[in-house]
Scaffold this motif. Structure first.
Motif, PDB file in Angstrom:
ATOM      1  N   SER A   9      -6.080  -3.387  -6.275  1.00 52.56           N
ATOM      2  CA  SER A   9      -4.732  -3.286  -6.826  1.00 52.56           C
ATOM      3  C   SER A   9      -4.733  -2.533  -8.148  1.00 52.56           C
ATOM      4  O   SER A   9      -5.552  -2.807  -9.032  1.00 52.56           O
ATOM      5  N   PRO A  10      -3.778  -1.613  -8.322  1.00 55.85           N
ATOM      6  CA  PRO A  10      -3.661  -0.920  -9.603  1.00 55.85           C
ATOM      7  C   PRO A  10      -3.115  -1.805 -10.714  1.00 55.85           C
ATOM      8  O   PRO A  10      -3.211  -1.452 -11.890  1.00 55.85           O
ATOM      9  N   ILE A  11      -2.545  -2.942 -10.361  1.00 55.25           N
ATOM     10  CA  ILE A  11      -1.960  -3.818 -11.384  1.00 55.25           C
ATOM     11  C   ILE A  11      -3.037  -4.350 -12.321  1.00 55.25           C
ATOM     12  O   ILE A  11      -2.921  -4.266 -13.549  1.00 55.25           O
ATOM     13  N   ASP A  12      -4.109  -4.886 -11.734  1.00 55.06           N
ATOM     14  CA  ASP A  12      -5.133  -5.505 -12.574  1.00 55.06           C
ATOM     15  C   ASP A  12      -6.557  -5.202 -12.122  1.00 55.06           C
ATOM     16  O   ASP A  12      -7.511  -5.762 -12.661  1.00 55.06           O
ATOM     17  N   GLY A  13      -6.701  -4.328 -11.144  1.00 56.08           N
ATOM     18  CA  GLY A  13      -8.037  -3.975 -10.683  1.00 56.08           C
ATOM     19  C   GLY A  13      -8.672  -4.975  -9.738  1.00 56.08           C
ATOM     20  O   GLY A  13      -9.823  -4.796  -9.312  1.00 56.08           O
ATOM     21  N   SER A  14      -7.958  -6.009  -9.375  1.00 57.40           N
ATOM     22  CA  SER A  14      -8.504  -7.019  -8.467  1.00 57.40           C
ATOM     23  C   SER A  14      -8.478  -6.522  -7.022  1.00 57.40           C
ATOM     24  O   SER A  14      -7.736  -5.595  -6.679  1.00 57.40           O
ATOM     25  N   TRP A  73       1.778  -4.705  -5.614  1.00 57.38           N
ATOM     26  CA  TRP A  73       0.365  -5.042  -5.716  1.00 57.38           C
ATOM     27  C   TRP A  73      -0.523  -3.965  -5.097  1.00 57.38           C
ATOM     28  O   TRP A  73      -1.609  -3.681  -5.597  1.00 57.38           O
ATOM     29  N   GLN A  74      -0.047  -3.356  -4.013  1.00 50.95           N
ATOM     30  CA  GLN A  74      -0.889  -2.379  -3.311  1.00 50.95           C
ATOM     31  C   GLN A  74      -0.916  -1.021  -4.001  1.00 50.95           C
ATOM     32  O   GLN A  74      -1.985  -0.429  -4.146  1.00 50.95           O
ATOM     33  N   MET A  75       0.257  -0.487  -4.387  1.00 52.98           N
ATOM     34  CA  MET A  75       0.249   0.869  -4.939  1.00 52.98           C
ATOM     35  C   MET A  75       1.047   1.044  -6.222  1.00 52.98           C
ATOM     36  O   MET A  75       1.130   2.138  -6.759  1.00 52.98           O
ATOM     37  N   GLY A  76       1.632  -0.037  -6.750  1.00 50.40           N
ATOM     38  CA  GLY A  76       2.158   0.009  -8.105  1.00 50.40           C
ATOM     39  C   GLY A  76       3.632   0.257  -8.296  1.00 50.40           C
ATOM     40  O   GLY A  76       4.099   0.309  -9.439  1.00 50.40           O
ATOM     41  N   ARG A  77       4.413   0.387  -7.224  1.00 51.79           N
ATOM     42  CA  ARG A  77       5.836   0.657  -7.429  1.00 51.79           C
ATOM     43  C   ARG A  77       6.550  -0.585  -7.956  1.00 51.79           C
ATOM     44  O   ARG A  77       6.399  -1.669  -7.415  1.00 51.79           O
ATOM     45  N   PRO A  78       7.374  -0.435  -9.007  1.00 55.86           N
ATOM     46  CA  PRO A  78       8.065  -1.594  -9.595  1.00 55.86           C
ATOM     47  C   PRO A  78       8.960  -2.316  -8.597  1.00 55.86           C
ATOM     48  O   PRO A  78       9.665  -1.693  -7.795  1.00 55.86           O
ATOM     49  N   VAL A  79       8.965  -3.633  -8.691  1.00 58.44           N
ATOM     50  CA  VAL A  79       9.753  -4.456  -7.772  1.00 58.44           C
ATOM     51  C   VAL A  79      11.247  -4.248  -7.963  1.00 58.44           C
ATOM     52  O   VAL A  79      12.033  -4.495  -7.031  1.00 58.44           O
ATOM     53  N   ARG A  80      11.672  -3.786  -9.132  1.00 64.70           N
ATOM     54  CA  ARG A  80      13.104  -3.606  -9.381  1.00 64.70           C
ATOM     55  C   ARG A  80      13.734  -2.627  -8.403  1.00 64.70           C
ATOM     56  O   ARG A  80      14.947  -2.641  -8.192  1.00 64.70           O
ATOM     57  N   TYR A  81      12.928  -1.753  -7.790  1.00 67.10           N
ATOM     58  CA  TYR A  81      13.472  -0.759  -6.867  1.00 67.10           C
ATOM     59  C   TYR A  81      13.524  -1.253  -5.428  1.00 67.10           C
ATOM     60  O   TYR A  81      13.972  -0.527  -4.531  1.00 67.10           O
ATOM     61  N   GLY A  82      13.068  -2.478  -5.188  1.00 73.34           N
ATOM     62  CA  GLY A  82      13.131  -3.009  -3.835  1.00 73.34           C
ATOM     63  C   GLY A  82      12.173  -2.287  -2.904  1.00 73.34           C
ATOM     64  O   GLY A  82      11.281  -1.564  -3.321  1.00 73.34           O
ATOM     65  N   GLY A  83      12.337  -2.508  -1.619  1.00 74.53           N
ATOM     66  CA  GLY A  83      11.480  -1.854  -0.637  1.00 74.53           C
ATOM     67  C   GLY A  83      11.976  -0.464  -0.317  1.00 74.53           C
ATOM     68  O   GLY A  83      12.785   0.119  -1.034  1.00 74.53           O
ATOM     69  N   GLY A 342      -9.626   6.151 -17.259  1.00 77.06           N
ATOM     70  CA  GLY A 342     -10.097   5.090 -16.383  1.00 77.06           C
ATOM     71  C   GLY A 342      -9.068   4.035 -16.072  1.00 77.06           C
ATOM     72  O   GLY A 342      -9.358   3.072 -15.357  1.00 77.06           O
ATOM     73  N   SER A 343      -7.836   4.195 -16.582  1.00 76.81           N
ATOM     74  CA  SER A 343      -6.762   3.245 -16.309  1.00 76.81           C
ATOM     75  C   SER A 343      -5.686   3.913 -15.461  1.00 76.81           C
ATOM     76  O   SER A 343      -5.363   5.086 -15.677  1.00 76.81           O
ATOM     77  N   PRO A 344      -5.077   3.183 -14.517  1.00 75.50           N
ATOM     78  CA  PRO A 344      -3.992   3.768 -13.726  1.00 75.50           C
ATOM     79  C   PRO A 344      -2.659   3.794 -14.466  1.00 75.50           C
ATOM     80  O   PRO A 344      -1.706   4.407 -13.989  1.00 75.50           O
TER      81      PRO A 344
END
Length: 462
Positions: A9-14, A73-83, A342-344
Motif C-alpha cells: 500500500s502507498p499509504i503506509d508501505g504495509s 489502500w491499493q493505489m492511493g486515490r482519496p476516499v472523498r472522490y468515491g469509487g 523514496g516516498s510516494p
C-alpha cells in the motif's frame, strides 16, 4: 514454496494483500473452462447477455462502501472522490444498450435478386484482459463488457497494485449468476502471462500500460496471429487560445492535470497558452493548484493522495530537478510531509520557462507535474503538440468551434476535446496513435475490434 503476489500500500508501505500465483495446471484449467463455456455463451441471446452485465454492474455498485477505501489502500486515490462507478455505470449501460445494433449482421451494399449476402460479426473466442491499476474498474470494463456482450469469454489478469479488483469483478459476476467459465479472474506472474499469450490458446488480448509492456505483449504473442488492443503511453497536451474562457480553462485543466495524482491515461501533462492570455492563465493555474491538500487518502480533507508507488514519485522528482537545472521555474513549492526521495507522497508542481529539451515536456510523467509554455500562434502550438512520440488526446480551449476543429485536424492524436479534457465518452471510440498503441475500445467501433467478420453468400434461386 508457493509464489505469491504482494500488494504494497502507498499509504503506509504495509502489505495490504497477498495472493498465491496460479499454478500452471490452474492456468490451463482456466483456459479450458473459458474455451468450453464459450460455445454456449455465444448461443445466448444478446439481450440475455445484457441482463447479466447489468446485474454485474448493480452487484459492483452494491459494494461501493467497501471498494472506496479499498482503492485508497491499493493505489492511493482519496476516499472523498468515491469509487469509479459513475463512469463504470455509464460505460456498461451504453455498451449494453448499443449491442444489438452494433452486432447485427451487415447486409451487402448492393442487393442482388436471388441471393442473400451479409456479414456476421462473430465472437473472437477467449479474450484476455490485462488491466492497469490507475483506474482499475473503468479501464477493465472497457473490454470485459463488450467482449462478453459479443459472445466471447474473458480471462482477467489485473495489475498487482490493484490485486483485489479482479476478485471484486469475479464476485460481482458470481452474484449476477453468470455461467461458470464465462468470466474468470487469475493471478499470474509475468512469465506465466507471456507463456499463455504465446500458447496460441488466447484469441485476443487487451493491455493497458506502458510502452515497454506493450512491446512485451506483442513479442509474447508473435506468431499466434491473435488480435491485440494496446493502450500505452501518453503525453496529452492542451492549447489555450486567446478567446478562451480563462477561468473555465484554468479550473478544468488543473483538475485534468492533478486528479488521481496525475495518474490518468488522458491526464494533462503539458499546456501551451497563447501569449495574449499567458500571464493571466499561469497566475490562475498556480493559484488553483495551491488549493490541493496532499495527505492520507483515507481522510476526507485530502484532495491529492500518494502516488501508487514510490518509484513513480521519484520519476517526477527527477523530471522536476532536470527541468530546474535547465532553467525552468517552479511556482508551487508546496511543503508536504514525507515528500522526499523514496516516498510516494509528492506535492503538485507547475513549471514555466520550459521547453522541449526537458524530459517533463517530452517524456511521460504520469504524475502531478505540468509544464506551461507560451506560444505565438496556432502553427507553433500544433508543432509543439505533435512533437511527441504519443497521441491519445489533445484539448483545445476556444470559443470558436470551427477553429477548434481546424486545429484538431492537424493534431496527431486519437481524440480531440474542446473546452474539456480527461474524459471518455463511451459513444466515441477510444484509440490512440504512435506509441500510444493500436486498437480501439468503446462505441460501435469497439465491438468491431472484439469480433471477426464472417461472410454469408447464399444463392436462394437455382
Amino acid at each position: 514454496m508457493t509464489e505469491t503476489v504482494k500488494l504494497k500500500s502507498p499509504i503506509d508501505g504495509s502489505i495490504y494483500a497477498e495472493r498465491p500465483v496460479a499454478t500452471d495446471p490452474e492456468v490451463n484449467a482456466a483456459v479450458e473452462r473459458a474455451r468450453a463455456a464459450q460455445a454456449g455463451w455465444a448461443q445466448t441471446s444478446i439481450a440475455e447477455r445484457g441482463k447479466y452485465m447489468l446485474a454485474m454492474l448493480e452487484a459492483l455498485v452494491s459494494m461501493t462502501d467497501e471498494i472506496v477505501p479499498e482503492i485508497a489502500w491499493q493505489m492511493g486515490r482519496p476516499v472523498r472522490y468515491g469509487g469509479e462507478f459513475g463512469g463504470v455505470r455509464e460505460r456498461v449501460s451504453y455498451m449494453v444498450e448499443i449491442a444489438e445494433q452494433a452486432l447485427k449482421p451487415v447486409p451487402a451494399s448492393n442487393p442482388k435478386d436471388g441471393f442473400r449476402r451479409y456479414v456476421k460479426k462473430e465472437p473472437l473466442g477467449v479474450v484476455m484482459v490485462i488491466a492497469p491499476w490507475n483506474y482499475p474498474y473503468l479501464t477493465a470494463v472497457n473490454t470485459i463488457v463488450p467482449a462478453l456482450m459479443a459472445g466471447s469469454t474473458v480471462i482477467l489478469k489485473h495489475a498487482a497494485q490493484t490485486l483485489l479488483v479482479g476478485e471484486r469483478f469475479a464476485k460481482a459476476f458470481e452474484m449476477a449468476g453468470l455461467p461458470r467459465g464465462v468470466f474468470q479472474n487469475v493471478v499470474l506472474n509475468h512469465g506465466q502471462t507471456e507463456k499463455l499469450l504465446g500458447s496460441g490458446r488466447i484469441d485476443h488480448v487487451n493491455f493497458t500500460g506502458s510502452v515497454g509492456g506493450g512491446r512485451a505483449i506483442e513479442k509474447a504473442a508473435a506468431g499466434t496471429f491473435m488480435t491485440l488492443g494496446l493502450e500505452l503511453g501518453g503525453k496529452d497536451p492542451a492549447y489555450v487560445l486567446s478567446d478562451a474562457k480563462i477561468d473555465h480553462a484554468v479550473a478544468s485543466l488543473v483538475d485534468g492535470a492533478f486528479f488521481n495524482s496525475g495518474q490518468c491515461c488522458c491526464g494533462i501533462e503539458r499546456v501551451y497558452v497563447h501569449e495574449k492570455v499567458y500571464d493571466q492563465f499561469v497566475e490562475g493555474f498556480i493559484t488553483e493548484t495551491k488549493n490541493y491538500v496532499v495527505g492520507n487518502p483515507l481522510e476526507q480533507a485530502t484532495t491529492l493522495g500518494p502516488m501508487a508507488q514510490a518509484r513513480f514519485a521519484d520519476l517526477i522528482r527527477e523530471q522536476k530537478a532536470e527541468a530546474l537545472r535547465k532553467g525552468a521555474v517552479a511556482h508551487v513549492n508546496m511543503k508536504v510531509d514525507n515528500d522526499v526521495a523514496g516516498s510516494p507522497y509528492i506535492a503538485p508542481e507547475v513549471l514555466t520557462n520550459v521547453d522541449h529539451q526537458m524530459s517533463v515536456m517530452r517524456e511521460e510523467s504520469f504524475g502531478p507535474i505540468v509544464g506551461i509554455m507560451k506560444v505565438r500562434n496556432d502553427e507553433e502550438a500544433v508543432a509543439l503538440m505533435n512533437d511527441s512520440p504519443y497521441g491519445l488526446t489533445a484539448s483545445i480551449w476556444t470559443s470558436d468551434t470551427e477553429h477548434a476543429v481546424s486545429i484538431g485536424d492537424r493534431v496527431e492524436t486519437g481524440t480531440i476535446f474542446m473546452n474539456r479534457c480527461d474524459y471518455l465518452d463511451p459513444a466515441l471510440v477510444w484509440t490512440g496513435v504512435k506509441d500510444t498503441g493500436k486498437g480501439a475500445a468503446l462505441s460501435a467501433i469497439g465491438y468491431d475490434n472484439l469480433t471477426r467478420p464472417k461472410s454469408y453468400h447464399l444463392r436462394e434461386e437455382i
